[in-house]
Design a protein around this motif. Structure first.
Motif, PDB file in Angstrom:
ATOM      1  N   SER A  82      -5.592  18.005  11.663  1.00  0.00           N
ATOM      2  CA  SER A  82      -6.305  18.288  10.416  1.00  0.00           C
ATOM      3  C   SER A  82      -5.501  17.828   9.198  1.00  0.00           C
ATOM      4  N   SER A  83      -4.170  17.945   9.271  1.00  0.00           N
ATOM      5  CA  SER A  83      -3.361  17.506   8.121  1.00  0.00           C
ATOM      6  C   SER A  83      -3.416  15.990   7.984  1.00  0.00           C
ATOM      7  N   ALA A  84      -3.371  15.274   9.118  1.00  0.00           N
ATOM      8  CA  ALA A  84      -3.479  13.816   9.068  1.00  0.00           C
ATOM      9  C   ALA A  84      -4.835  13.395   8.511  1.00  0.00           C
ATOM     10  N   CYS A  85      -5.885  14.140   8.867  1.00  0.00           N
ATOM     11  CA  CYS A  85      -7.219  13.830   8.343  1.00  0.00           C
ATOM     12  C   CYS A  85      -7.284  14.055   6.832  1.00  0.00           C
ATOM     13  N   ASP A  86      -6.643  15.109   6.358  1.00  0.00           N
ATOM     14  CA  ASP A  86      -6.586  15.343   4.899  1.00  0.00           C
ATOM     15  C   ASP A  86      -5.883  14.176   4.213  1.00  0.00           C
ATOM     16  N   ASP A  87      -4.787  13.703   4.814  1.00  0.00           N
ATOM     17  CA  ASP A  87      -4.065  12.554   4.259  1.00  0.00           C
ATOM     18  C   ASP A  87      -4.925  11.295   4.326  1.00  0.00           C
ATOM     19  N   PHE A  88      -5.618  11.125   5.446  1.00  0.00           N
ATOM     20  CA  PHE A  88      -6.501   9.964   5.620  1.00  0.00           C
ATOM     21  C   PHE A  88      -7.534   9.912   4.488  1.00  0.00           C
ATOM     22  N   ALA A  89      -8.131  11.069   4.194  1.00  0.00           N
ATOM     23  CA  ALA A  89      -9.161  11.128   3.147  1.00  0.00           C
ATOM     24  C   ALA A  89      -8.600  10.696   1.798  1.00  0.00           C
ATOM     25  N   ILE A  90      -7.346  11.028   1.532  1.00  0.00           N
ATOM     26  CA  ILE A  90      -6.703  10.617   0.273  1.00  0.00           C
ATOM     27  C   ILE A  90      -6.376   9.123   0.306  1.00  0.00           C
ATOM     28  N   ASN A  91      -5.823   8.676   1.428  1.00  0.00           N
ATOM     29  CA  ASN A  91      -5.364   7.289   1.525  1.00  0.00           C
ATOM     30  C   ASN A  91      -6.511   6.271   1.561  1.00  0.00           C
ATOM     31  N   LEU A  92      -7.693   6.693   2.031  1.00  0.00           N
ATOM     32  CA  LEU A  92      -8.842   5.789   2.137  1.00  0.00           C
ATOM     33  C   LEU A  92      -9.966   6.202   1.192  1.00  0.00           C
ATOM     34  N   ASP A  93      -9.622   6.942   0.168  1.00  0.00           N
ATOM     35  CA  ASP A  93     -10.631   7.518  -0.734  1.00  0.00           C
ATOM     36  C   ASP A  93     -11.514   6.471  -1.410  1.00  0.00           C
ATOM     37  N   GLU A  94     -10.986   5.288  -1.657  1.00  0.00           N
ATOM     38  CA  GLU A  94     -11.745   4.280  -2.414  1.00  0.00           C
ATOM     39  C   GLU A  94     -12.814   3.582  -1.590  1.00  0.00           C
ATOM     40  N   TYR A  95     -12.854   3.837  -0.270  1.00  0.00           N
ATOM     41  CA  TYR A  95     -13.805   3.135   0.595  1.00  0.00           C
ATOM     42  C   TYR A  95     -14.963   4.052   0.979  1.00  0.00           C
ATOM     43  N   ASP A  96     -16.173   3.520   0.932  1.00  0.00           N
ATOM     44  CA  ASP A  96     -17.337   4.321   1.315  1.00  0.00           C
ATOM     45  C   ASP A  96     -17.994   3.819   2.603  1.00  0.00           C
TER      46      ASP A  96
ATOM     47  N   GLN B  88       0.831  -1.202   0.000  1.00  0.00           N
ATOM     48  CA  GLN B  88       0.000   0.000   0.000  1.00  0.00           C
ATOM     49  C   GLN B  88       0.870   1.258   0.000  1.00  0.00           C
ATOM     50  N   TYR B  89       0.309   2.332  -0.561  1.00  0.00           N
ATOM     51  CA  TYR B  89       1.011   3.616  -0.644  1.00  0.00           C
ATOM     52  C   TYR B  89       0.273   4.658   0.182  1.00  0.00           C
ATOM     53  N   PHE B  90       1.047   5.500   0.875  1.00  0.00           N
ATOM     54  CA  PHE B  90       0.451   6.470   1.780  1.00  0.00           C
ATOM     55  C   PHE B  90       0.932   7.884   1.458  1.00  0.00           C
ATOM     56  N   HIS B  91      -0.035   8.786   1.312  1.00  0.00           N
ATOM     57  CA  HIS B  91       0.197  10.219   1.135  1.00  0.00           C
ATOM     58  C   HIS B  91       0.361  10.819   2.527  1.00  0.00           C
ATOM     59  N   VAL B  92       1.523  11.446   2.804  1.00  0.00           N
ATOM     60  CA  VAL B  92       1.817  11.976   4.140  1.00  0.00           C
ATOM     61  C   VAL B  92       2.303  13.417   4.003  1.00  0.00           C
ATOM     62  N   SER B  93       1.548  14.343   4.568  1.00  0.00           N
ATOM     63  CA  SER B  93       1.895  15.766   4.503  1.00  0.00           C
ATOM     64  C   SER B  93       3.031  16.112   5.465  1.00  0.00           C
ATOM     65  N   ALA B  94       3.615  17.284   5.245  1.00  0.00           N
ATOM     66  CA  ALA B  94       4.754  17.715   6.066  1.00  0.00           C
ATOM     67  C   ALA B  94       4.404  17.774   7.550  1.00  0.00           C
ATOM     68  N   GLU B  95       3.153  18.138   7.876  1.00  0.00           N
ATOM     69  CA  GLU B  95       2.768  18.286   9.279  1.00  0.00           C
ATOM     70  C   GLU B  95       2.344  16.972   9.922  1.00  0.00           C
TER      71      GLU B  95
END
Length: 414
Positions: A302-316, A239-246
């Motif tokens: 909030s930055s982790a939540c933004d990353d979470f939304a990208i990393n789990l985008d395919e799940y509803d 799996q690949y994870f998008h991780v912001s600077a914060e």
């Protein structure tokens, strides 16, 4: 030794959590000393004198332990980043196992049979994908001394990955007021991010780059991307994870994979509902997504939540709640079958623990990076009706005192 000056000769008894070792002063008070080993006779200087205990620095080792080795780093015992380089890695693991055993010995319902052997790290050195430097008054990069705010300038370190070290060696950063910390992160395909952190807004320095790196400045007013991107990608297993600077991410990725395997094994292969607290960028969530019909996840950053939304985008079937865990959890109208906790070092606050107990979930899996706060929280969970099933320590941070643990608890059926 000169007792009036606070200098003593003592025999070291055993390790304690936090990188120190226990000895006794002539008045029988415990004294805590770093950079020593059990059975050693050492001369110490008391640096903190309390009614019930004292802390001391090491002056010299009078009688060496047979387990003492020459530390490979020239800054060891000056810099506070490492605590156990003076012993072989196998001895570090035994010491950490002993520390964990002692920490949990006071937890109700604990027995030694519930503690599995510590999971060793694949790499003893150069395992970190992220290193954080402090900046001293002269603009030099370094690490804090043990038990002190003093910054020890360094020009080498054995813990970061090779790409981080190469970037550090090439770094020529002009001193500018307000700069407090510098992070160097390594992501997928050796991509590098440089994070400049200030407590307040400062005038951004001019930047000259000879290599392709992302540069981000963080301060009280927000984030400024000075070069490249504001995030990196990491690969964990497939799996690949998008991780912001914060955002926080595990620094030892090979160990993180082992920990994920255990967390997934502790939870049902096909479950109905999971509550995940302190979910971060979705590291565990991503591997549990296919095991549950419904996941409710809570994260404050909030930055982790933004990353979470990208990393789990395919799940509803995953609901993400943004905000402090202690405020959100009491308001959730859910009935989780299982609860997964991965709190910061401070552990779980009492209000959240009471809310967790009220759910009466069949299973709790607790991932901890601090065994002292973990043992405290386990006592409350056990008092509230849970039973300890298993504790597995992980050595995420070789050469240091830090220990990660994964704990499984089940609800007592009455």
């Amino acid at each position: 030794m000169d007792i009036k000056s606070g200098q003593f000769s003592v025999k070291i008894e055993k390790p304690i959590y936090g990188g120190e070792f226990l000895a006794r002063l002539p008045d029988h008070r415990p004294v805590f000393v770093p950079f020593v080993l059990p059975e050693e006779i050492v001369d110490i200087q008391v640096t903190q004198n309390k009614k019930g205990y004292a802390r001391a620095s090491l002056i010299r080792v009078v009688e060496n332990s047979k387990n003492r080795i020459n530390p490979p780093c020239k800054y060891f015992s000056q810099c506070g980043g490492c605590h156990y380089q003076h012993m072989e890695y196998a001895d570090q693991l035994k010491l950490k196992q002993q520390v964990v055993l002692e920490q949990f010995s006071r937890v109700p319902g604990f027995s030694e049979q519930l503690l599995r052997d510590i999971v060793p790290s694949l790499n003893e050195f150069h395992y970190r994908n992220n290193v954080q430097f402090s900046v001293n008054v002269n603009g030099k990069l370094g690490f804090q001394a043990f038990g002190s705010n003093q910054i020890i300038p360094v020009d080498d370190c054995l813990l970061p990955g090779e790409q981080i070290l190469q970037t550090w060696k090439m770094l020529d950063l002009e001193q500018f007021p307000g700069l407090k910390r510098i992070h160097i992160r390594e992501g997928l395909q050796e991509e590098i991010m440089l994070i400049l952190e200030s407590d307040n807004y400062v005038e951004i320095p001019s930047l000259e780059l000879d290599v392709p790196v992302s540069v981000v400045h963080l301060s009280d007013i927000g984030k400024i991307v000075m070069a490249g991107e504001d995030h990196l990608f990491y690969q964990i297993k497939d799996q690949y994870f998008h991780v912001s600077a914060e955002s926080f991410f595990q620094v030892n990725t090979t160990q993180a994979e082992k920990m994920i395997d255990l967390v997934c094994a502790y939870l049902p292969t096909r479950g109905k509902s999971l509550l995940e607290l302190y979910c971060g960028v979705g590291l565990f969530t991503r591997f549990l997504a296919d095991q549950y019909e419904l996941i409710d996840a809570v994260e404050e950053s909030s930055s982790a939540c933004d990353d979470f939304a990208i990393n789990l985008d395919e799940y509803d079937h995953i609901n993400l709640y943004v905000g402090p865990v202690k405020e959100i959890v009491p308001q959730l109208d859910i009935k989780p079958e299982a609860i997964l906790l991965d709190p910061p070092r401070a552990g779980v606050d009492p209000k959240t623990l009471e809310s967790i107990l009220a759910y009466k979930a069949q299973k709790i899996v607790y991932v901890s990076c601090d065994v002292s706060t973990l043992s405290r929280d386990l006592k409350r969970l056990i008092e509230g009706g849970y039973r300890l099933v298993e504790i597995t320590p992980f050595d995420m941070f070789p050469q240091t005192y830090h220990i990660e643990c994964v704990v499984m608890l089940t609800l007592n059926e009455k």
